[in-house]
Each structure stands twice: as C-alpha cells, then as structure tokens.
Design a protein around this motif. Structure first.
Motif, PDB file in Angstrom:
ATOM      1  N   ALA A  15      33.590  31.299  30.640  1.00  0.00           N
ATOM      2  CA  ALA A  15      32.759  31.370  29.596  1.00  0.00           C
ATOM      3  C   ALA A  15      31.976  32.672  29.178  1.00  0.00           C
ATOM      4  O   ALA A  15      31.037  32.746  28.536  1.00  0.00           O
ATOM      5  CB  ALA A  15      31.342  30.228  29.294  1.00  0.00           C
ATOM      6  N   GLY A  16      32.888  33.656  29.548  1.00  0.00           N
ATOM      7  CA  GLY A  16      32.274  35.074  29.254  1.00  0.00           C
ATOM      8  C   GLY A  16      31.313  35.772  30.386  1.00  0.00           C
ATOM      9  O   GLY A  16      31.158  36.803  30.316  1.00  0.00           O
ATOM     10  N   ALA A  17      31.037  34.865  31.196  1.00  0.00           N
ATOM     11  CA  ALA A  17      30.328  35.533  32.341  1.00  0.00           C
ATOM     12  C   ALA A  17      31.261  36.247  33.540  1.00  0.00           C
ATOM     13  O   ALA A  17      32.153  35.964  33.754  1.00  0.00           O
ATOM     14  CB  ALA A  17      29.377  34.383  33.051  1.00  0.00           C
ATOM     15  N   LEU A  42      28.133  44.507  26.268  1.00  0.00           N
ATOM     16  CA  LEU A  42      27.837  43.551  27.556  1.00  0.00           C
ATOM     17  C   LEU A  42      26.427  43.305  27.540  1.00  0.00           C
ATOM     18  O   LEU A  42      25.517  44.175  26.964  1.00  0.00           O
ATOM     19  CB  LEU A  42      28.315  44.157  28.698  1.00  0.00           C
ATOM     20  N   GLN A  43      25.882  42.338  28.109  1.00  0.00           N
ATOM     21  CA  GLN A  43      24.524  41.931  28.411  1.00  0.00           C
ATOM     22  C   GLN A  43      24.399  41.366  29.825  1.00  0.00           C
ATOM     23  O   GLN A  43      25.243  40.838  30.414  1.00  0.00           O
ATOM     24  CB  GLN A  43      23.815  40.901  27.365  1.00  0.00           C
ATOM     25  N   ARG A  44      23.324  42.134  30.436  1.00  0.00           N
ATOM     26  CA  ARG A  44      22.959  41.685  32.081  1.00  0.00           C
ATOM     27  C   ARG A  44      22.101  40.222  31.930  1.00  0.00           C
ATOM     28  O   ARG A  44      21.284  40.033  31.152  1.00  0.00           O
ATOM     29  CB  ARG A  44      22.014  42.669  32.656  1.00  0.00           C
ATOM     30  N   VAL A  45      22.699  39.377  32.433  1.00  0.00           N
ATOM     31  CA  VAL A  45      22.340  37.746  32.692  1.00  0.00           C
ATOM     32  C   VAL A  45      21.225  37.696  33.749  1.00  0.00           C
ATOM     33  O   VAL A  45      20.007  37.340  33.538  1.00  0.00           O
ATOM     34  CB  VAL A  45      23.139  36.682  32.419  1.00  0.00           C
ATOM     35  N   TYR A  50      26.899  39.236  34.410  1.00  0.00           N
ATOM     36  CA  TYR A  50      26.639  39.913  33.209  1.00  0.00           C
ATOM     37  C   TYR A  50      27.596  38.887  32.091  1.00  0.00           C
ATOM     38  O   TYR A  50      28.120  37.907  32.660  1.00  0.00           O
ATOM     39  CB  TYR A  50      27.703  41.223  33.013  1.00  0.00           C
ATOM     40  N   ALA A  51      27.458  39.093  30.697  1.00  0.00           N
ATOM     41  CA  ALA A  51      28.202  38.406  29.982  1.00  0.00           C
ATOM     42  C   ALA A  51      28.857  39.254  29.044  1.00  0.00           C
ATOM     43  O   ALA A  51      28.410  40.252  28.855  1.00  0.00           O
ATOM     44  CB  ALA A  51      27.189  37.440  29.110  1.00  0.00           C
ATOM     45  N   ASP A  52      30.111  39.010  28.481  1.00  0.00           N
ATOM     46  CA  ASP A  52      30.965  40.009  27.766  1.00  0.00           C
ATOM     47  C   ASP A  52      30.754  39.934  26.487  1.00  0.00           C
ATOM     48  O   ASP A  52      31.433  40.417  25.674  1.00  0.00           O
ATOM     49  CB  ASP A  52      32.456  39.956  28.187  1.00  0.00           C
ATOM     50  N   PHE A  53      29.621  39.461  25.860  1.00  0.00           N
ATOM     51  CA  PHE A  53      29.142  39.375  24.594  1.00  0.00           C
ATOM     52  C   PHE A  53      27.492  39.605  24.488  1.00  0.00           C
ATOM     53  O   PHE A  53      27.103  39.549  25.284  1.00  0.00           O
ATOM     54  CB  PHE A  53      29.762  38.225  23.829  1.00  0.00           C
TER      55      PHE A  53
END
Length: 317
Positions: A15-17, A42-45, A50-53
């Motif tokens: 799911a993008g993670a 990207l964003q750091r969760v 990370y997530a690719d959105f």
C-alpha cells in the motif's frame, strides 16, 4: 530495471509503504530517499519507514508502515488484526502490533505496541502482513474494551456471523492464561454457547430470565415459515411462548418489517404467543419478566417469577 520494477511491485503490495532496508536492498540509497523527501515525492511515516506518496495516509498504508517499523517477528493484533481480515468495525483507528516478549519497541505515533509470549503460536503466518489468528485476535480485542457490553458485542458478533464458535474461543482462552478479564470472557462465551447472539439477548437472559426465576428458554430455535427457515431468539418450548428481541427502534425498510410480521404471525397460527422487546428491558427488566410470566402461566407453567431485588415490584413467589 528489473530491480526497480520489483521494488515498485513491493510498494504496491504494501500500500505504498516500505522500509529503509527494503529500499537499500533494491539499490535506493539514503541520499536518494532524503532528496525525494525534500522534493515531496516521499514522506517519512516512522523512523526508517516511508510512503511513496505525499498527503494523507490510507489505513492500509498506516498498517503496513506500523508493522514494518516494529521489526522482525511483529504481527498485527487485536482490533487491527480483525479489521485486516474483514471482521469488526473501525471504532479504533490506531494500529495494534504485537512483538515477541523478548523485544522492546519504542513508541510510535498512532501505533499501540504490545509484547506477547509464544507469539508465533498465535500468528496466522500466511497473512500479509502477519496477523494473529482470528480467535486470539478476537479475545485480545474484546478484553481491550473497557465496557463489558462492548466486550460481549465483539465476541457475539463474530459468533453470529459464523466466523468462529464459542467452543473454539473457549479453547483458545485456555491457552492465554495471562489475558486480563478472563472470567468475564468465559461467562460471555458460556452465554454464547447457549445461543445468545447480542447484548440485548444477554440482558434478557441475565436480568429478565435468570434474575426472576423464569424457566430456561431455548435460544436461536430453528423453525420453518412457509418453506423459509427462521430463528426464534428465545422459545419456551413446553409452553408455546416465544420472545423476540430487537435492539433497533424499528426496521427502516418495509421488507424487514414484513419479514418480522410474517415470522410472528406464523407463530400465532401454530397456537404460540410471541412477545417482542427492545432496549426497554435494560431499564425495565422486572416489567418484562412479569409480561413473559403471564402467558407462561396461561400455557401451564406451574411456578411463579420471584423478585430480583428488594426493590423489584414482583411479589415473592
């Protein structure tokens, strides 16, 4: 190219993670990830995940990210394991992850981490990500509820939907000796084994029938109605008295109303009496007991209900 395509497939499945270790294994360096975060690609969760959105995270992405952040041997647990497997609602939006008892994992935003002994024995390893099997997940989710009625609802709903059985849950409970509130869960499951399928049915059994000494009804009695199969919530078989319980103020659709009327009318044509109760039995169980006792007497019940407390309006038997 092949490595990048496999990484894209991995991210799609998760799911993008993705984790830092997974990215490095596919040739993505820390410097590249830092640059893509600055460029808002990207964003750091969590730390190392990370997530690719960019933008709001979907529940599935948060679930994968929480599991990835907890490291080896982790598994979804409790309400999250139920939700991932299509059981239960969305009352608890936090992600619940279990780790082996030997490990300690720091806090993460929106993640509840618990430690379990013998965790591998509780896990359905074929799930992705790994999650507790249905029975231990249900028991853990139920015991996490502060309100006893909510604990009962978690277990009753799963049994009513035929996702599991009281016997299987009781057997699993024996394997979890350290689970808090075991006695309450045992009582709820014993009632489920008798055919109780909802909080309202549990209230009727405990506060109306048992508390006032009414005879023991049969639960979820299968009957035929013009070729269709129906189930009576409670039936006092020797006396031809049926009790139906409905927690809704009324059915919203005509089809449901007609189905219930047809069911109750079919009982009348066989000489049986049907009494219907809703949530008023929670506040007036004594009145409900007296109303049930009246047709029981008319149909041959030789005893009398007794008061449930000094303030109960029923006369002593």
């Amino acid at each position: 190219m092949e490595s990048m395509e496999s990484f894209a497939e991995l991210r799609r499945r998760q799911a993008g993670a993705f984790s830092r270790e997974q990215a490095i294994a596919h040739g993505i360096t820390d410097k590249t990830m830092e640059g893509r975060c600055r460029a808002r690609q990207l964003q750091r969760v969590h730390s190392g995940v990370y997530a690719d959105f960019t933008g709001p995270l979907l529940w599935d992405t948060r679930m994968w990210a929480a599991w990835l952040s907890c490291g080896p041997g982790a598994a979804l647990t409790g309400a999250t394991a139920l939700r991932a497997n299509g059981v239960g609602g969305d009352r608890d939006d936090r992600i619940h992850v279990a780790v082996p008892h030997s490990r300690r994992v720091g806090g993460r935003s929106g993640v509840v981490v618990s430690r379990h002994r013998d965790l591998p024995s509780l896990v359905h390893s074929a799930r992705e990500p790994p999650a507790l099997r249905l029975e231990p997940a249900l028991l853990i989710a139920a015991t996490a509820e502060k309100d006893v009625s909510r604990r009962a609802a978690v277990l009753f709903d799963a049994c009513r939907q035929r996702r599991t059985t009281p016997a299987r849950l009781l057997a699993e409970l024996d394997l979890l000796p350290m689970l808090p509130g075991r006695r309450v869960l045992q009582r709820i499951l014993a009632e489920a084994a008798e055919g109780v399928q909802s909080f309202l049915e549990q209230t009727y059994l405990c506060r109306v029938e048992r508390a006032h000494g009414l005879p023991r009804a049969r639960r979820q009695v299968r009957a035929s109605d013009g070729g269709s199969v129906v189930y009576r919530d409670s039936e006092y078989t020797p006396y031809g008295v049926i009790v139906e319980l409905d927690g809704r103020a009324g059915h919203a659709d005509p089809i449901s109303r007609w189905r219930d009327m047809t069911r109750d009318n079919a009982a009348v044509t066989t000489g049986k009496v049907t009494l219907c109760f809703g949530y008023q039995i929670v506040g007036e169980p004594c009145l409900a007991a007296s109303q049930v006792a009246a047709p029981l007497h008319l149909h041959g019940w030789p005893n009398h209900p007794h008061p449930c407390s000094p303030s109960c309006p029923l006369p002593p038997a």
